[in-house]
Design a protein around this motif. Structure first.
Motif, PDB file in Angstrom:
ATOM      1  N   VAL A   1       0.763  -1.067   0.100  1.00  0.00           N
ATOM      2  CA  VAL A   1       0.092   0.102  -0.025  1.00  0.00           C
ATOM      3  C   VAL A   1       0.586   1.183   0.017  1.00  0.00           C
ATOM      4  O   VAL A   1       1.791   1.348   1.006  1.00  0.00           O
ATOM      5  CB  VAL A   1      -1.055   0.139   1.115  1.00  0.00           C
ATOM      6  CG1 VAL A   1      -1.798   1.311   1.065  1.00  0.00           C
ATOM      7  CG2 VAL A   1      -1.927  -1.372   1.258  1.00  0.00           C
ATOM      8  N   ILE A   2       0.660   2.204  -0.999  1.00  0.00           N
ATOM      9  CA  ILE A   2       1.198   3.547  -1.183  1.00  0.00           C
ATOM     10  C   ILE A   2       0.362   4.495  -0.748  1.00  0.00           C
ATOM     11  O   ILE A   2      -0.657   4.540  -1.334  1.00  0.00           O
ATOM     12  CB  ILE A   2       1.833   3.700  -2.544  1.00  0.00           C
ATOM     13  CG1 ILE A   2       2.995   2.502  -2.805  1.00  0.00           C
ATOM     14  CG2 ILE A   2       2.486   4.983  -2.632  1.00  0.00           C
ATOM     15  CD1 ILE A   2       3.521   2.295  -4.121  1.00  0.00           C
ATOM     16  N   ALA A   3       0.604   5.276   0.289  1.00  0.00           N
ATOM     17  CA  ALA A   3      -0.459   6.254   0.650  1.00  0.00           C
ATOM     18  C   ALA A   3       0.180   7.586   0.611  1.00  0.00           C
ATOM     19  O   ALA A   3       0.654   8.138   1.885  1.00  0.00           O
ATOM     20  CB  ALA A   3      -1.144   5.882   2.183  1.00  0.00           C
ATOM     21  N   PRO A   4       0.233   8.264  -0.180  1.00  0.00           N
ATOM     22  CA  PRO A   4       0.720   9.636  -0.528  1.00  0.00           C
ATOM     23  C   PRO A   4      -0.362  10.592   0.492  1.00  0.00           C
ATOM     24  O   PRO A   4      -1.609  10.171   0.528  1.00  0.00           O
ATOM     25  CB  PRO A   4       0.601  10.232  -2.129  1.00  0.00           C
ATOM     26  CG  PRO A   4      -0.065   9.034  -2.652  1.00  0.00           C
ATOM     27  CD  PRO A   4      -0.352   8.071  -1.767  1.00  0.00           C
ATOM     28  N   VAL A   5       0.347  11.794   0.873  1.00  0.00           N
ATOM     29  CA  VAL A   5      -0.714  12.885   1.605  1.00  0.00           C
ATOM     30  C   VAL A   5      -0.419  14.124   1.052  1.00  0.00           C
ATOM     31  O   VAL A   5       0.756  14.448   0.616  1.00  0.00           O
ATOM     32  CB  VAL A   5      -0.190  12.714   3.195  1.00  0.00           C
ATOM     33  CG1 VAL A   5      -1.052  13.677   3.924  1.00  0.00           C
ATOM     34  CG2 VAL A   5      -0.160  11.275   3.518  1.00  0.00           C
ATOM     35  N   GLY A   6      -1.449  14.820   0.897  1.00  0.00           N
ATOM     36  CA  GLY A   6      -1.231  16.441   0.559  1.00  0.00           C
ATOM     37  C   GLY A   6      -1.510  16.179  -1.074  1.00  0.00           C
ATOM     38  O   GLY A   6      -2.488  15.626  -1.653  1.00  0.00           O
TER      39      GLY A   6
ATOM     40  N   VAL B   1      -1.292  -1.151  -4.154  1.00  0.00           N
ATOM     41  CA  VAL B   1      -2.832  -0.303  -3.877  1.00  0.00           C
ATOM     42  C   VAL B   1      -1.950   1.363  -3.681  1.00  0.00           C
ATOM     43  O   VAL B   1      -1.262   1.414  -2.782  1.00  0.00           O
ATOM     44  CB  VAL B   1      -3.620  -0.723  -2.831  1.00  0.00           C
ATOM     45  CG1 VAL B   1      -4.806   0.356  -2.273  1.00  0.00           C
ATOM     46  CG2 VAL B   1      -4.290  -1.926  -3.081  1.00  0.00           C
ATOM     47  N   VAL B   2      -2.784   2.086  -4.470  1.00  0.00           N
ATOM     48  CA  VAL B   2      -2.523   3.368  -4.129  1.00  0.00           C
ATOM     49  C   VAL B   2      -3.514   4.047  -3.292  1.00  0.00           C
ATOM     50  O   VAL B   2      -4.664   4.384  -4.058  1.00  0.00           O
ATOM     51  CB  VAL B   2      -2.046   4.307  -5.399  1.00  0.00           C
ATOM     52  CG1 VAL B   2      -1.752   5.738  -5.092  1.00  0.00           C
ATOM     53  CG2 VAL B   2      -0.840   3.697  -6.187  1.00  0.00           C
ATOM     54  N   ASP B   3      -3.401   4.145  -2.158  1.00  0.00           N
ATOM     55  CA  ASP B   3      -4.529   4.556  -1.367  1.00  0.00           C
ATOM     56  C   ASP B   3      -4.379   6.313  -1.129  1.00  0.00           C
ATOM     57  O   ASP B   3      -3.721   6.827  -0.839  1.00  0.00           O
ATOM     58  CB  ASP B   3      -4.251   4.367   0.201  1.00  0.00           C
ATOM     59  CG  ASP B   3      -5.433   4.683   1.040  1.00  0.00           C
ATOM     60  OD1 ASP B   3      -6.358   5.676   0.586  1.00  0.00           O
ATOM     61  OD2 ASP B   3      -5.312   4.381   2.167  1.00  0.00           O
ATOM     62  N   LEU B   4      -5.623   7.005  -2.048  1.00  0.00           N
ATOM     63  CA  LEU B   4      -5.596   8.459  -2.236  1.00  0.00           C
ATOM     64  C   LEU B   4      -6.548   9.142  -1.039  1.00  0.00           C
ATOM     65  O   LEU B   4      -6.613  10.422  -1.429  1.00  0.00           O
ATOM     66  CB  LEU B   4      -6.161   8.517  -3.572  1.00  0.00           C
ATOM     67  CG  LEU B   4      -5.208   8.113  -4.602  1.00  0.00           C
ATOM     68  CD1 LEU B   4      -5.861   8.359  -5.981  1.00  0.00           C
ATOM     69  CD2 LEU B   4      -3.950   8.814  -4.859  1.00  0.00           C
ATOM     70  N   ALA B   5      -6.636   8.399  -0.111  1.00  0.00           N
ATOM     71  CA  ALA B   5      -7.580   9.060   1.041  1.00  0.00           C
ATOM     72  C   ALA B   5      -7.056  10.356   1.465  1.00  0.00           C
ATOM     73  O   ALA B   5      -7.698  11.260   1.985  1.00  0.00           O
ATOM     74  CB  ALA B   5      -7.987   7.984   1.944  1.00  0.00           C
ATOM     75  N   GLY B   6      -5.749  10.318   1.743  1.00  0.00           N
ATOM     76  CA  GLY B   6      -5.089  11.674   2.262  1.00  0.00           C
ATOM     77  C   GLY B   6      -4.519  12.622   1.217  1.00  0.00           C
ATOM     78  O   GLY B   6      -3.948  13.459   1.633  1.00  0.00           O
TER      79      GLY B   6
ATOM     80  N   LEU C   1      -2.224  12.345 -12.195  1.00  0.00           N
ATOM     81  CA  LEU C   1      -3.162  11.376 -12.661  1.00  0.00           C
ATOM     82  C   LEU C   1      -2.310  10.422 -13.853  1.00  0.00           C
ATOM     83  O   LEU C   1      -2.663   9.438 -13.702  1.00  0.00           O
ATOM     84  CB  LEU C   1      -4.245  12.139 -13.296  1.00  0.00           C
ATOM     85  CG  LEU C   1      -5.602  11.149 -13.828  1.00  0.00           C
ATOM     86  CD1 LEU C   1      -6.050  10.451 -12.726  1.00  0.00           C
ATOM     87  CD2 LEU C   1      -6.805  12.193 -14.411  1.00  0.00           C
ATOM     88  N   GLY C   2      -1.708  11.089 -14.795  1.00  0.00           N
ATOM     89  CA  GLY C   2      -1.000  10.337 -15.777  1.00  0.00           C
ATOM     90  C   GLY C   2       0.036   9.336 -15.089  1.00  0.00           C
ATOM     91  O   GLY C   2       0.061   8.377 -15.500  1.00  0.00           O
ATOM     92  N   GLU C   3       0.580   9.646 -13.987  1.00  0.00           N
ATOM     93  CA  GLU C   3       1.417   8.681 -13.438  1.00  0.00           C
ATOM     94  C   GLU C   3       0.600   7.602 -12.708  1.00  0.00           C
ATOM     95  O   GLU C   3       1.506   6.473 -12.769  1.00  0.00           O
ATOM     96  CB  GLU C   3       2.350   9.576 -12.350  1.00  0.00           C
ATOM     97  CG  GLU C   3       3.359   8.574 -11.610  1.00  0.00           C
ATOM     98  CD  GLU C   3       4.234   7.930 -12.458  1.00  0.00           C
ATOM     99  OE1 GLU C   3       4.470   6.596 -11.854  1.00  0.00           O
ATOM    100  OE2 GLU C   3       4.573   8.326 -13.391  1.00  0.00           O
ATOM    101  N   ILE C   4      -0.354   7.515 -12.217  1.00  0.00           N
ATOM    102  CA  ILE C   4      -1.052   7.033 -11.586  1.00  0.00           C
ATOM    103  C   ILE C   4      -1.691   5.777 -12.506  1.00  0.00           C
ATOM    104  O   ILE C   4      -1.629   4.658 -12.444  1.00  0.00           O
ATOM    105  CB  ILE C   4      -2.378   7.463 -10.669  1.00  0.00           C
ATOM    106  CG1 ILE C   4      -1.971   8.289  -9.494  1.00  0.00           C
ATOM    107  CG2 ILE C   4      -3.421   6.173 -10.469  1.00  0.00           C
ATOM    108  CD1 ILE C   4      -3.061   8.857  -9.101  1.00  0.00           C
ATOM    109  N   VAL C   5      -1.814   6.296 -13.801  1.00  0.00           N
ATOM    110  CA  VAL C   5      -2.318   5.278 -14.881  1.00  0.00           C
ATOM    111  C   VAL C   5      -1.292   4.363 -15.347  1.00  0.00           C
ATOM    112  O   VAL C   5      -1.086   3.348 -15.617  1.00  0.00           O
ATOM    113  CB  VAL C   5      -2.987   6.037 -16.212  1.00  0.00           C
ATOM    114  CG1 VAL C   5      -3.228   5.253 -17.503  1.00  0.00           C
ATOM    115  CG2 VAL C   5      -4.179   6.796 -15.778  1.00  0.00           C
ATOM    116  N   ALA C   6       0.000   5.259 -15.429  1.00  0.00           N
ATOM    117  CA  ALA C   6       1.269   4.641 -15.842  1.00  0.00           C
ATOM    118  C   ALA C   6       1.593   3.522 -14.738  1.00  0.00           C
ATOM    119  O   ALA C   6       2.326   2.572 -15.122  1.00  0.00           O
ATOM    120  CB  ALA C   6       2.378   5.578 -15.984  1.00  0.00           C
ATOM    121  N   ALA C   7       1.619   3.911 -13.514  1.00  0.00           N
ATOM    122  CA  ALA C   7       1.773   3.006 -12.631  1.00  0.00           C
ATOM    123  C   ALA C   7       1.054   1.689 -12.637  1.00  0.00           C
ATOM    124  O   ALA C   7       1.436   0.478 -12.350  1.00  0.00           O
ATOM    125  CB  ALA C   7       1.631   3.630 -11.186  1.00  0.00           C
TER     126      ALA C   7
END
Length: 69
Positions: free
Chosen positions: A10-15, A42-47, A56-62
């Motif tokens: 799980v990758i959970a970036p913040v900000g 999983v990229v958890d975008l809750a934070g 958004l392009g990087e999330i699609v590429a990931a």
């Protein structure tokens, strides 16, 4: 980066996710997860409070890197 007991990373970036350091950190985290040989990421975008088009392009590429498509 956090690895759960079931092997999902799980990758959970913040900000804000914008072009620059935050986006580079996300890319580095995804690549590190793939080096761990885990196709379950999983990229958890809750934070996350804002995502620009580059992020958004990087999330699609990931996703493409993980799925291989």
């Amino acid at each position: 980066i956090d690895e759960r007991e079931d092997g999902v990373i799980v990758i959970a970036p913040v900000g804000r996710l914008t072009i620059g350091p935050s986006l580079e950190d996300l890319e580095d985290a995804v690549l590190a997860a793939l080096r761990e040989s885990s196709p379950r990421v999983v990229v958890d975008l809750a934070g996350v409070t804002f995502v620009d088009s580059a992020a958004l392009g990087e999330i699609v590429a990931a996703r493409r890197r993980v799925v291989g498509a």
